[in-house]
Design a protein around this motif. Structure first.
Motif, mmCIF file in Angstrom:
data_model
loop_
_atom_site.group_PDB
_atom_site.id
_atom_site.type_symbol
_atom_site.label_atom_id
_atom_site.label_comp_id
_atom_site.label_asym_id
_atom_site.label_seq_id
_atom_site.Cartn_x
_atom_site.Cartn_y
_atom_site.Cartn_z
ATOM 1 N N LYS A 176 0.867 -1.152 0.146
ATOM 2 C CA LYS A 176 0.050 0.067 -0.210
ATOM 3 C C LYS A 176 0.653 1.192 -0.044
ATOM 4 N N ILE A 177 0.873 2.102 -0.842
ATOM 5 C CA ILE A 177 1.663 3.300 -1.271
ATOM 6 C C ILE A 177 0.838 4.678 -1.108
ATOM 7 N N ALA A 178 1.378 5.466 -0.132
ATOM 8 C CA ALA A 178 0.670 6.639 0.137
ATOM 9 C C ALA A 178 1.449 7.949 -0.682
ATOM 10 N N LEU A 179 0.862 8.886 -0.852
ATOM 11 C CA LEU A 179 1.325 10.002 -1.556
ATOM 12 C C LEU A 179 1.415 11.311 -0.778
ATOM 13 N N VAL A 180 2.598 11.815 -0.411
ATOM 14 C CA VAL A 180 2.826 13.202 0.539
ATOM 15 C C VAL A 180 3.522 14.097 -0.343
ATOM 16 N N THR A 181 3.128 15.490 -0.012
ATOM 17 C CA THR A 181 3.811 16.473 -0.954
ATOM 18 C C THR A 181 3.862 17.641 -0.209
ATOM 19 N N SER A 182 5.017 18.406 -0.483
ATOM 20 C CA SER A 182 5.405 19.681 -0.050
ATOM 21 C C SER A 182 5.084 20.680 -0.912
ATOM 22 N N GLY A 183 4.361 20.488 -2.155
ATOM 23 C CA GLY A 183 4.201 21.081 -3.346
ATOM 24 C C GLY A 183 2.788 21.749 -3.205
ATOM 25 N N GLY A 184 2.060 21.589 -1.901
ATOM 26 C CA GLY A 184 0.789 22.417 -1.701
ATOM 27 C C GLY A 184 -0.230 21.949 -2.497
ATOM 28 N N ILE A 185 -0.172 20.923 -3.096
ATOM 29 C CA ILE A 185 -1.615 20.089 -3.930
ATOM 30 C C ILE A 185 -2.774 19.957 -2.575
ATOM 31 N N VAL A 186 -3.790 20.895 -3.148
ATOM 32 C CA VAL A 186 -5.131 20.972 -2.027
ATOM 33 C C VAL A 186 -6.136 20.763 -3.125
ATOM 34 N N PRO A 187 -7.445 20.244 -2.433
ATOM 35 C CA PRO A 187 -8.504 20.309 -3.337
ATOM 36 C C PRO A 187 -8.906 22.107 -3.545
ATOM 37 N N LYS A 188 -9.601 22.464 -4.662
ATOM 38 C CA LYS A 188 -10.063 23.607 -4.919
ATOM 39 C C LYS A 188 -10.457 24.361 -3.959
ATOM 40 N N GLY A 189 -9.873 25.673 -3.687
ATOM 41 C CA GLY A 189 -10.491 26.554 -2.803
ATOM 42 C C GLY A 189 -9.603 26.432 -1.678
ATOM 43 N N ASN A 190 -8.625 25.522 -1.186
ATOM 44 C CA ASN A 190 -7.555 25.315 -0.247
ATOM 45 C C ASN A 190 -8.434 25.390 0.941
ATOM 46 N N PRO A 191 -9.398 24.194 1.075
ATOM 47 C CA PRO A 191 -10.305 24.274 2.377
ATOM 48 C C PRO A 191 -9.632 24.607 3.818
ATOM 49 N N ASP A 192 -8.312 24.087 4.128
ATOM 50 C CA ASP A 192 -7.893 24.224 5.333
ATOM 51 C C ASP A 192 -6.945 25.420 5.378
ATOM 52 N N VAL B 91 1.536 -3.375 -10.628
ATOM 53 C CA VAL B 91 2.687 -2.876 -10.348
ATOM 54 C C VAL B 91 2.974 -2.517 -8.763
ATOM 55 N N ILE B 92 1.994 -1.983 -8.295
ATOM 56 C CA ILE B 92 1.765 -1.764 -6.758
ATOM 57 C C ILE B 92 0.512 -2.298 -6.378
ATOM 58 N N GLY B 93 0.403 -2.610 -5.025
ATOM 59 C CA GLY B 93 -0.719 -3.099 -4.503
ATOM 60 C C GLY B 93 -2.231 -2.338 -4.538
ATOM 61 N N LYS B 94 -1.861 -1.145 -4.017
ATOM 62 C CA LYS B 94 -2.988 -0.347 -3.600
ATOM 63 C C LYS B 94 -2.429 1.183 -3.226
ATOM 64 N N LEU B 95 -2.953 2.230 -3.890
ATOM 65 C CA LEU B 95 -2.892 3.617 -3.692
ATOM 66 C C LEU B 95 -3.747 3.878 -2.384
ATOM 67 N N HIS B 96 -2.935 4.461 -1.456
ATOM 68 C CA HIS B 96 -3.643 4.887 -0.068
ATOM 69 C C HIS B 96 -4.952 5.835 -0.184
ATOM 70 N N ASP B 97 -5.808 5.680 0.322
ATOM 71 C CA ASP B 97 -7.260 6.419 0.368
ATOM 72 C C ASP B 97 -6.922 8.052 0.269
ATOM 73 N N TYR B 98 -6.009 8.180 1.133
ATOM 74 C CA TYR B 98 -5.642 9.757 1.642
ATOM 75 C C TYR B 98 -4.403 10.187 1.181
ATOM 76 N N TRP B 99 -4.125 11.562 0.829
ATOM 77 C CA TRP B 99 -2.800 12.123 0.504
ATOM 78 C C TRP B 99 -2.712 13.367 1.545
ATOM 79 N N TYR B 100 -1.428 13.626 1.558
ATOM 80 C CA TYR B 100 -1.099 14.815 2.833
ATOM 81 C C TYR B 100 -0.291 15.528 2.101
ATOM 82 N N ALA B 101 -0.831 16.926 2.310
ATOM 83 C CA ALA B 101 -0.130 18.249 1.761
ATOM 84 C C ALA B 101 0.282 19.186 2.713
ATOM 85 N N THR B 102 1.485 19.806 2.452
ATOM 86 C CA THR B 102 1.768 21.188 3.050
ATOM 87 C C THR B 102 2.533 22.076 2.109
ATOM 88 N N VAL B 103 3.051 23.026 2.506
ATOM 89 C CA VAL B 103 3.952 24.123 1.560
ATOM 90 C C VAL B 103 5.469 24.060 2.082
#
Length: 343
Positions: free
Chosen positions: A223-239, A298-310
């Protein structure tokens, strides 16, 4: 003492990131934080002019910016230049440092600035300025101004600033002592071998060393998760993640999303041109490619959540805290590996 003050477009009252491309301009007297500095220096010094420049324009046109700002400063024949404070704003800190370099080299007068120790401007330009330590953000302006003013007053009185009132400048100076270096080194070695306290004459930098985890045994079941410091967020940057010096990270649900589109996602990052990331956020957070790998086995599963900051301007202490919190959450979901993307 005549002082010229350098500040960026935000503290100059011109605007925020949308005005970061403004060219240098000169204004009479103190502006923005210069008013508080001028009041703190009353009777000792006066800010006779303020130079304002956009952070992006300065750093993208470095040589022209340094010469233009130098010419504007030179007009007022100052005895000292103050830059900032820049706190932990990276581009602002680099601009303040570059101003310090060109002023100290060409005008041969002191420069005082204020920065958070992790600001890249400290490491690159500290030898050219007296850098007063500030907090992580402009919230510490109230303590930064009196500290910078106190250091300026020492310089105005012809006195060397007291140790501890500024960040180390990285300068080596000759010092004559009674005992030669080899004897002092042997004495320290003997103290170390005996387990006795000793003080090195050249403190070595300390770096975090994190051993890598072993490789994933079977990627097709992981199970692979995606984490980014590139700031990718849902439209409107809810947080409301800040475009710089982020004080938080976000956790967002992917579900069965196969593609991040301009209608659904964006970047909150203020340290790079957002055009291409906003047009296709997969360029920073590769959900589309990960789904392909998932379908191909190639991978088993993509994790259901991603994590983002700047990442720009975010302090090491905050980044470490975010990493620990994200890691703890990933353990709950039994995630096997993480792909960390930046910009």
């Amino acid at each position: 003492m005549r002082i010229v003050h350098y500040i960026n477009q935000f503290f100059g009252g011109i605007g925020g990131e949308e005005k970061a491309d403004v060219r240098p301009e000169l204004r009479p007297g103190p502006v923005g934080p210069g008013q508080a500095l001028n009041a703190a220096l009353a009777g000792t010094a006066e800010i006779v002019a303020t130079v304002i420049c956009g952070d992006s324009w300065f750093n993208e046109n470095l040589e022209e910016a340094k010469q233009t700002v130098l010419d504007l400063i030179r007009q007022h024949e100052p005895d000292l230049v103050i830059a900032g404070p820049a706190f932990n704003a990276g581009r602002y800190g680099m601009a303040c440092g570059a101003v310090a370099e060109v002023v100290s080299k060409n005008l041969k007068i002191p420069v005082v600035t204020g920065m958070y120790p992790e600001n890249p401007g400290v490491e690159v330009y500290r030898r050219y300025a007296w850098v007063v330590e500030t907090g992580n953000s402009a919230a510490s302006m109230r303590t930064a101004v009196p500290a910078m003013a106190a250091l300026v007053k020492r310089l105005a009185a012809g006195l060397e600033p007291e140790p501890g009132t500024y960040l180390e400048r990285g300068l080596r100076v000759n010092e004559f002592v009674a005992e030669r270096g080899s004897a002092r080194a042997v004495a320290m070695l003997v103290q170390k071998l005996k387990g006795e306290p000793y003080t090195t004459e050249y403190p070595m930098p300390s770096f975090d060393r994190v051993p890598p985890n072993p490789p994933v045994k079977d990627l097709s079941k992981a199970k692979i998760a995606l984490v980014t410091s590139g700031g990718i967020v849902p439209k409107g940057n809810p947080d409301h993640i800040e475009s710089s010096s982020a004080s938080k990270f976000g956790k967002y649900y992917l579900g069965d999303t196969n593609d991040l589109t301009a209608e659904t996602h964006q970047t909150a990052h203020g340290g790079y041109d957002p055009t291409y990331a906003n047009a296709d956020a997969d360029r920073v957070l590769p959900v589309d490619v990960m789904r392909e790998l998932e379908r191909e086995g190639v991978i088993g599963k993509l994790h259901d959540y991603w994590y983002a900051t700047v990442g720009n301007g975010t302090s090491v202490a905050n980044a470490r805290a975010y990493a620990q919190a994200i890691a703890e959450d990933l353990r709950k979901y039994e995630v096997d590996a993480v792909i960390l993307t930046s910009t």
